[in-house]
Design an enzyme around this catalytic site. Structure first.
Site, short mmCIF file in Angstrom:
data_model
loop_
_atom_site.label_atom_id
_atom_site.label_comp_id
_atom_site.label_asym_id
_atom_site.label_seq_id
_atom_site.Cartn_x
_atom_site.Cartn_y
_atom_site.Cartn_z
N GLY A 247 -5.56 -5.57 1.99
CA GLY A 247 -4.27 -5.38 2.63
C GLY A 247 -3.60 -6.71 2.97
O GLY A 247 -2.45 -6.95 2.60
N ARG B 78 0.84 -1.22 0.00
CA ARG B 78 0.00 0.00 0.00
C ARG B 78 0.87 1.26 0.00
O ARG B 78 0.50 2.26 -0.63
CB ARG B 78 -0.95 -0.01 1.19
CG ARG B 78 -2.17 -0.90 0.95
CD ARG B 78 -3.15 -0.88 2.10
NE ARG B 78 -4.40 -1.53 1.70
CZ ARG B 78 -5.35 -1.90 2.53
NH1 ARG B 78 -5.22 -1.70 3.83
NH2 ARG B 78 -6.45 -2.48 2.08
N GLY C 180 -12.36 -4.34 1.14
CA GLY C 180 -13.78 -3.98 1.24
C GLY C 180 -14.21 -3.09 0.08
O GLY C 180 -15.28 -3.30 -0.51
N LYS D 71 -12.86 -9.58 8.64
CA LYS D 71 -13.78 -8.45 8.82
C LYS D 71 -15.21 -8.89 8.53
O LYS D 71 -15.82 -8.46 7.54
CB LYS D 71 -13.37 -7.30 7.91
CG LYS D 71 -12.10 -6.59 8.36
CD LYS D 71 -11.78 -5.42 7.45
CE LYS D 71 -10.56 -4.67 7.93
NZ LYS D 71 -10.10 -3.67 6.94
N1 LIG Z 1 -10.11 -18.69 10.50
C1 LIG Z 1 -9.62 -17.50 10.85
N2 LIG Z 1 -9.65 -17.12 12.14
C2 LIG Z 1 -9.15 -15.91 12.51
N3 LIG Z 1 -8.60 -15.01 11.65
C3 LIG Z 1 -8.56 -15.36 10.37
C4 LIG Z 1 -9.06 -16.60 9.90
N4 LIG Z 1 -8.86 -16.65 8.57
C5 LIG Z 1 -8.28 -15.48 8.21
N5 LIG Z 1 -8.08 -14.71 9.29
C6 LIG Z 1 -7.44 -13.37 9.36
O1 LIG Z 1 -8.05 -12.49 8.48
C7 LIG Z 1 -7.19 -11.36 8.38
C8 LIG Z 1 -7.39 -10.66 7.06
O2 LIG Z 1 -8.76 -10.31 6.92
P1 LIG Z 1 -9.26 -8.98 6.19
O3 LIG Z 1 -10.73 -9.12 6.04
O4 LIG Z 1 -8.73 -7.79 6.92
O5 LIG Z 1 -8.56 -9.11 4.75
P2 LIG Z 1 -7.85 -8.03 3.86
O6 LIG Z 1 -7.30 -8.71 2.69
O7 LIG Z 1 -6.87 -7.25 4.71
O8 LIG Z 1 -9.04 -7.08 3.44
P3 LIG Z 1 -9.21 -5.49 3.76
O9 LIG Z 1 -8.21 -4.80 2.92
O10 LIG Z 1 -10.63 -5.22 3.46
O11 LIG Z 1 -8.89 -5.33 5.24
C9 LIG Z 1 -5.78 -11.93 8.55
O12 LIG Z 1 -5.13 -11.22 9.58
C10 LIG Z 1 -6.00 -13.39 8.92
O13 LIG Z 1 -5.18 -13.84 9.98
O1 LIG Z 2 -7.93 -2.25 5.04
C1 LIG Z 2 -8.88 -1.73 4.44
O2 LIG Z 2 -9.70 -2.39 3.77
C2 LIG Z 2 -9.00 -0.22 4.43
O3 LIG Z 2 -7.88 0.38 5.00
C3 LIG Z 2 -10.26 0.22 5.15
O4 LIG Z 2 -10.21 -0.15 6.52
P1 LIG Z 2 -11.56 -0.30 7.36
O5 LIG Z 2 -12.23 -1.56 6.88
O6 LIG Z 2 -11.12 -0.38 8.79
O7 LIG Z 2 -12.40 0.91 7.06
#
Ligand SMILES: Nc1ncnc2c1ncn2[C@@H]1O[C@H](COP(=O)(O)OP(=O)(O)OP(=O)(O)O)[C@@H](O)[C@H]1O
Ligand SMILES: O=C(O)[C@H](O)COP(=O)(O)O
Length: 398
Positions: free
Chosen positions: A356, A38, A379, A199
């Site tokens: 991310g 990022r 998201g 999330k």
């Molecule tokens: N079964 C699980 N239990 C707990 N945590 C989990 C599990 N599977 C995945 N994760 C966690 O999910 C996190 C990532 O989720 P997240 O929804 O933030 O994805 P992202 O790619 O970062 O999307 P965004 O950019 O929207 O935040 C990681 O830190 C991972 O450890």
């Molecule tokens: O990690 C993301 O998807 C963005 O930084 C937005 O974060 P947020 O879901 O906490 O608003």
């Protein structure tokens, strides 16, 4: 020709104070940025503005602080990581508004770069409170939004500011929208989406629309547990939002009527602790011990996911399938990522992934460069897929 103003339209900005919204919500492990994608993606906008003599004032959030300032979510360490990526000095101010911010801005020379502290240390950021927007605006003449990955939030720094001063899309915002339109504007079917991650409450609602746009929705990661629980499985101590069971059930009904297959894990890797070296075992999803957590999908699930990847012409992926930061809970994500990458290299799959941690997971698997496109957004990317207007993008349209 984009529907919004870009840096090509910004004119002479020498000496101007440019407020640049970036997304520095990067994965951090043991106090170190574990994936700088990022930061790397916003670097061109920052250096371009700085080279043109602007005072570049970076606004960003980090994590989801609940009650005001939380030192564990300070952006100060990220300033150092940004400095390393840019190979330029990045000053830091410990507040994003008020005397502290103003003093730091007043001290800037033309071309300087300043990162202000986490905007979410003020609750009014997420409320898009006009008084807070005005306080942020007091330090700028021009607004640039380069945080596509936060554009689904109508917050003060992502939306409100654009009403106060001339507003432009940064290079990454522009590139993300162009790349997504090119890759997914008119996707080849079947389209398979993989949604995992942690999330759950902030992403589950968008699955209601996503099932109308894709042919199969593979649910993994923490997200899957809520669906498994809604189906009546006992998920033990797994990350699970039990109060969202009704939403999960409704999504499964919507999917059935839209002809979208829902693919849930059939087996899981479970452990009693989430730490390096923790003992783990693979069990069926109907046999999760009451004192254990699901931390990854199991091998039979990976096989099923790969079969869906085989059927797909287009793959959309947000959210790791397991807690990939710690081995062996990375195995499911790594295996599916490698499989999708191989299909993409063979030219039989268009693969677009975002988020991310998703990007960090693809780097961990060594295949980020093999995907057709990797977005910084999670998201925001899914909401774009849903066809939902993104407030941070809409407000930039002239
Ligand atoms: N079964 C699980 N239990 C707990 N945590 C989990 C599990 N599977 C995945 N994760 C966690 O999910 C996190 C990532 O989720 P997240 O929804 O933030 O994805 P992202 O790619 O970062 O999307 P965004 O950019 O929207 O935040 C990681 O830190 C991972 O450890
Ligand atoms: O990690 C993301 O998807 C963005 O930084 C937005 O974060 P947020 O879901 O906490 O608003």
């Amino acid at each position: 020709m984009p529907a919004f103003r870009t840096l090509d339209d910004i004119g002479d900005i020498a000496g101007k104070r440019v407020l640049v919204r970036v997304d520095l919500n990067v994965p951090v492990k043991d106090g170190q940025v574990s994936d700088a994608t990022r930061i790397e993606r916003v670097a061109p906008t920052i250096t371009e503005l700085s080279d043109k003599g602007a005072k570049v004032i970076l606004l960003a959030h980090f994590g989801r602080p609940k009650d005001g300032p939380d030192p564990s979510m300070s952006l100060e360490p990220i300033a150092a990581a940004t400095e390393a990526v840019l190979d330029r000095r990045v000053h830091f101010a410990p507040d994003c508004v008020g005397d502290v911010a103003q003093g730091a801005v007043d001290a800037m020379a033309d071309g300087d770069i300043l990162l202000l502290e986490n905007t979410r240390f003020h609750k009014s950021e997420e409320k898009n409170d006009p008084a807070f927007v005005a306080a942020l605006a007091a330090n700028g003449d021009i607004y640039v939004n380069d945080a596509f990955s936060a554009a689904h939030r109508a917050h003060a720094s992502t939306e409100g500011l654009a009403h106060h001063m001339p507003a432009y899309a940064g290079r990454t915002m522009q590139a993300e929208l162009e790349a997504l339109e090119k890759g997914l504007g008119n996707p080849r079917r079947p389209v398979v989406a993989i949604v995992g991650g942690a999330k759950v409450s902030s992403k589950i609602d968008l699955l209601m629309n996503l099932v109308k746009k894709v042919d199969a929705l593979v649910i993994g990661g923490g997200m899957a547990n809520t669906f498994l629980a809604a189906r009546g499985e006992d998920v033990g101590k797994s990350l699970c939002e039990h109060d969202l069971a009704a939403t999960a059930k409704q999504i499964m009904i919507e999917a059935a009527s839209a002809g979208c297959a829902i693919v849930l894990p059939v087996d899981a890797v479970v452990a009693r602790e989430f730490k390096v070296g923790a003992a783990s075992e693979t069990v069926g999803v109907d046999a999760v011990p009451a004192d254990a957590m699901i931390l990854d999908v199991g091998p039979r699930t990976v096989e099923a996911i790969n079969e869906w990847i085989d059927r797909a012409a287009t793959l959309v992926w947000n959210g790791p399938l397991g807690a990939f930061e710690i081995e062996p809970f990375d195995a499911g994500t790594v295996a599916a990522a490698k499989y999708a990458a191989a299909q993409t290299r063979e030219g039989v799959l268009v693969s677009v992934a975002g988020g991310g941690d998703t990007v960090a997971a693809l780097h961990h698997a060594g295949v980020a460069d093999d995907f057709t496109y990797v977005s910084t957004a999670g998201g925001a990317f899914l909401e774009w897929m849903e066809g939902k207007p993104l407030p941070g993008v809409e407000v930039l349209k002239s």
